[in-house]
Design a protein around this motif. Structure first.
Motif, PDB file in Angstrom:
ATOM      1  N   VAL A 101       0.962  -1.250  -0.133  1.00 39.31           N
ATOM      2  CA  VAL A 101       0.002   0.141   0.039  1.00 39.31           C
ATOM      3  C   VAL A 101       0.911   1.380   0.142  1.00 39.31           C
ATOM      4  CG1 VAL A 101      -1.872  -0.928   0.993  1.00 39.31           C
ATOM      5  CG2 VAL A 101      -0.070   0.221   2.630  1.00 39.31           C
ATOM      6  N   THR A 160      -5.852   3.588   8.683  1.00 40.64           N
ATOM      7  CA  THR A 160      -6.465   4.907   8.944  1.00 40.64           C
ATOM      8  C   THR A 160      -6.967   4.979  10.153  1.00 40.64           C
ATOM      9  OG1 THR A 160      -7.070   4.553   6.460  1.00 40.64           O
ATOM     10  CG2 THR A 160      -8.481   5.903   7.662  1.00 40.64           C
ATOM     11  N   ASP A 164      -3.668   3.995   0.245  1.00 40.25           N
ATOM     12  CA  ASP A 164      -4.163   3.808  -1.087  1.00 40.25           C
ATOM     13  C   ASP A 164      -3.429   2.334  -1.288  1.00 40.25           C
ATOM     14  OD1 ASP A 164      -6.086   5.539  -1.903  1.00 40.25           O
ATOM     15  OD2 ASP A 164      -4.460   6.872  -2.730  1.00 40.25           O
ATOM     16  N   SER A 189      -3.059   8.773   5.281  1.00 35.88           N
ATOM     17  CA  SER A 189      -3.901   8.400   4.502  1.00 35.88           C
ATOM     18  C   SER A 189      -3.451   7.112   3.530  1.00 35.88           C
ATOM     19  CB  SER A 189      -4.419   9.408   3.268  1.00 35.88           C
ATOM     20  OG  SER A 189      -4.941  10.445   3.925  1.00 35.88           O
ATOM     21  N   ILE A 192      -5.332  -0.998   4.694  1.00 37.49           N
ATOM     22  CA  ILE A 192      -5.773   0.396   4.694  1.00 37.49           C
ATOM     23  C   ILE A 192      -6.918   0.775   5.912  1.00 37.49           C
ATOM     24  CG2 ILE A 192      -7.685   1.652   3.339  1.00 37.49           C
ATOM     25  CD1 ILE A 192      -6.535   0.065   0.800  1.00 37.49           C
ATOM     26  N   ALA A 200      -3.300   2.134  -9.385  1.00 39.38           N
ATOM     27  CA  ALA A 200      -4.089   2.931  -9.753  1.00 39.38           C
ATOM     28  C   ALA A 200      -5.559   2.741 -10.646  1.00 39.38           C
ATOM     29  CB  ALA A 200      -3.574   4.327  -9.886  1.00 39.38           C
ATOM     30  N   TYR A 235     -11.769   1.370  -8.195  1.00 41.00           N
ATOM     31  CA  TYR A 235     -11.167   1.710  -6.701  1.00 41.00           C
ATOM     32  C   TYR A 235     -11.158   3.411  -6.510  1.00 41.00           C
ATOM     33  CZ  TYR A 235      -9.403   1.871  -2.252  1.00 41.00           C
ATOM     34  OH  TYR A 235      -9.026   2.027  -0.569  1.00 41.00           O
ATOM     35  N   THR A 280      -9.296   5.771  -5.717  1.00 35.98           N
ATOM     36  CA  THR A 280      -7.975   5.912  -5.036  1.00 35.98           C
ATOM     37  C   THR A 280      -7.917   7.445  -4.514  1.00 35.98           C
ATOM     38  OG1 THR A 280      -7.126   4.599  -6.972  1.00 35.98           O
ATOM     39  CG2 THR A 280      -5.538   6.063  -5.551  1.00 35.98           C
ATOM     40  N   LEU A 281      -7.657   7.439  -3.076  1.00 41.29           N
ATOM     41  CA  LEU A 281      -7.713   8.606  -2.424  1.00 41.29           C
ATOM     42  C   LEU A 281      -6.628   9.569  -3.051  1.00 41.29           C
ATOM     43  CD1 LEU A 281      -8.866  10.510  -0.026  1.00 41.29           C
ATOM     44  CD2 LEU A 281      -7.247   9.467   1.443  1.00 41.29           C
ATOM     45  N   GLY A 282      -5.426   9.289  -2.991  1.00 43.54           N
ATOM     46  CA  GLY A 282      -4.371  10.189  -3.481  1.00 43.54           C
ATOM     47  C   GLY A 282      -4.614  10.882  -4.914  1.00 43.54           C
ATOM     48  N   THR A 342      -0.178   3.834  -8.422  1.00 41.83           N
ATOM     49  CA  THR A 342      -0.811   4.985  -7.600  1.00 41.83           C
ATOM     50  C   THR A 342       0.236   6.130  -7.497  1.00 41.83           C
ATOM     51  OG1 THR A 342      -2.185   3.218  -6.490  1.00 41.83           O
ATOM     52  CG2 THR A 342      -1.991   5.541  -5.481  1.00 41.83           C
TER      53      THR A 342
END
Length: 569
Positions: free
Chosen positions: A132, A268, A278, A276, A264, A282, A415, A417-419, A385
């Motif tokens: 991750v 978190t 991910d 954070s 994850i 990606a 997914y 992906t937050l980033g 990612t």
């Protein structure tokens, strides 16, 4: 990789056109009504889920509720799973169905789950156990490094004989066998400054949500773990609001077999607000009739869209894909079926062709290629990612020095992906629009009624609208393909929305031609529609301020980009 669908001409064209036309009308009417009226508030979910991210075949536990029956059926989107009681902890649990659709899916006791149901983010195939990416606020980096093992041990102590054995085992492996990684700043070196141009309307920059109190709630409402967030004076003083100023590193959890979703969710929980997480993957550069056989891309856009010159002078189009300035190592591992041609096996390239199409539309623009997919050590076509986030942060840094820029992302996945989302916010905040492929129908193959079919980043398009007034431009355009055959010229059948009803699939924001030839080979799909829009934006930005409004035009035989092509005198 995903299979390519064969769309050969046939007698069903008329029926298909009628069905697609009805879908478009219904979808647009529903979207208009939804935007005109405020949505009713959803009731809170009756229970929580831990982990909140899981792959098909992974266990998930219900938290915060003790009044449910011992067994029964629970639905993940349109797929049923059996509830049972975990023998160690007594928590209710279910296994994510093997057929569950990837991406955020509602979870509830009826089919399909009602509005306000809990949401489980289902990992796509191949991402069940992988390393991750960690994003760490620089002011908290030292404290997190020092407290990483200690907080895991406290959580482990709280879970002994109270949490499911599989969860306890995952915490044990993270504690003893997965060291905290080295961190590096996001982004790369910035090129020499170039002259800027005013007039771009900008979104506000990303702001950190701030620290929260980590809490794992057991059935019945008791907390198995509660720990105050990092609040030391050094951390508070050093916190940064900008995402691209954060540090990043790879946590090597895959070697210990810890499920991605549990890593994850656990990390978190431990460092909410300052860290954070991910997956490392990606998405993919998705690809998917013989109109304009062997014609050059420039001929296609001139004929189909009526582009006269399409300058793009002074604008840089950043293509983040499989290609570097010197090579493109991507090869399609599924035979490509295109009309009545023999199957094309081992078709090479993706990013290089995307760059060629953007250049054909905006011949005077500077097209730069950055390889973020098909890198050494990754599966063919997989996009990194961290490489994608780094590339976006580098674009944001370059744009702060001046100039006009467009980002092309002919890639994506289910997914969220937050980033990727936060880096895109940074890019939008400095006035740079991003063009993303909407996704092809193979994204949704196998989905059941009640499933939601996702393709990010395109599905975030509505979140990047620059104003409250209807018709305001978006800084993230989701591009669907337009069937360029003379007898159709409508929403193409390779688009994602034609597989399941549009009510479960967000609308694109624009259509563009997505069928081209390069080196005697066909390239078609939303991946190749996106660079058309990137080139059109570059043409606009070379002589006009701001970002244009690009409406979604679904009327057959009507040029979907007529309002923005030929913007320059």
């Amino acid at each position: 990789m995903y299979p390519i669908i064969d769309f050969r001409p046939g007698v069903w064209r008329g029926v298909r056109a009628l069905v697609l036309g009805l879908l478009v009308c219904v979808a647009c009417a529903a979207l208009t009504a939804a935007r005109a009226q405020p949505a009713p508030a959803a009731a809170p979910a009756p229970f929580g889920l831990f982990p909140s991210v899981a792959a098909p075949g992974d266990p998930v536990w219900l938290t915060g509720s003790s009044g449910r029956a011992e067994t029964g059926t629970i639905w993940v989107g349109g797929h049923p799973a059996r509830l049972s009681r975990d023998p160690t902890s007594g928590w209710l649990t279910f296994t994510v169905p093997k057929t569950a659709a990837p991406g955020p899916q509602p979870v509830g006791g009826q089919a399909p789950p009602a509005r306000g149901a809990a949401v489980l983010t289902v990992l796509p195939p191949g991402m069940a156990v992988e390393d991750v990416v960690l994003y760490v606020n620089p002011g908290a980096a030292d404290d997190i490094r020092q407290q990483y093992v200690g907080r895991l041990k406290r959580l482990l102590d709280g879970c002994q004989r109270r949490c499911p054995q599989q969860l306890t085992a995952a915490i044990e492996r993270l504690t003893s066998q997965v060291p905290f990684p080295e961190l590096q700043p996001l982004g790369t070196a910035v090129p020499e400054p170039v002259t800027g141009r005013p007039g771009v309307r900008r979104l506000p920059a990303f702001r950190s949500p701030g620290p929260a109190t980590p809490l794992l709630t057991m059935p019945g409402g008791n907390a198995a773990f509660r720990l105050e967030p990092l609040r030391s004076p050094a951390v508070v003083a050093g916190r940064s609001a900008g995402f691209c100023t954060q540090m990043a590193g790879l946590l090597r959890s895959a070697s210990q077999g810890v499920p991605t979703g549990q890593v994850i969710s656990l990390l978190t929980l431990l460092f909410a607000g300052d860290l954070s997480v991910d997956p490392t993957t990606a998405g993919h550069p998705y690809q998917t009739a013989i109109p304009y056989h062997n014609e050059q891309p420039r001929t296609v856009v001139e004929t189909v869209l009526g582009i006269r010159q399409g300058s793009g002078a002074g604008v840089t189009i950043h293509v983040l894909d499989t290609a570097s300035p010197t090579a493109d190592d991507f090869t399609m591992d599924t035979p490509v079926l295109y009309y009545d041609l023999p199957p094309v096996a081992n078709r090479p390239y993706h990013g290089r062709v995307v760059g060629e199409i953007a250049q054909a539309v905006a011949p005077d623009a500077t097209v730069t290629l950055r390889q973020v997919c098909t890198l050494p050590g990754r599966a063919p076509g997989d996009c990194s990612t961290l490489e994608t986030v780094n590339a976006l942060c580098a674009v944001a840094q370059e744009a702060r020095q001046g100039g006009r820029h467009v980002v092309n992302l002919s890639l994506g996945g289910a997914y969220p992906t937050l980033g990727l989302k936060l880096a895109l916010r940074e890019v939008a905040a400095v006035g740079v629009p991003t063009v993303a492929s909407y996704g092809n129908r193979d994204d949704c193959v196998g989905h059941a009624p009640g499933d939601q079919c996702h393709h990010y980043p395109a599905d975030w398009s509505d979140e990047f609208v620059t104003g409250m007034v209807p018709g305001s431009p978006t800084m993230l355009l989701s591009v669907a393909g337009w069937d360029i055959r003379d007898e159709l010229q409508e929403f193409a059948t390779y688009n994602r929305a034609v597989v399941i009803p549009w009510a479960q699939t967000p609308l694109p924001s624009v259509q563009a031609p997505g069928e081209f030839w390069s080196g005697g080979l066909p390239y078609f799909g939303t991946s190749f529609a996106a660079p058309v829009v990137s080139g059109v934006l570059a043409g606009w930005m070379s002589c006009r301020p701001g970002i244009p409004v690009v409406p979604l035009v679904t009327t057959p035989h009507q040029n979907p980009l007529a309002s923005v092509v030929n913007a320059c005198p």
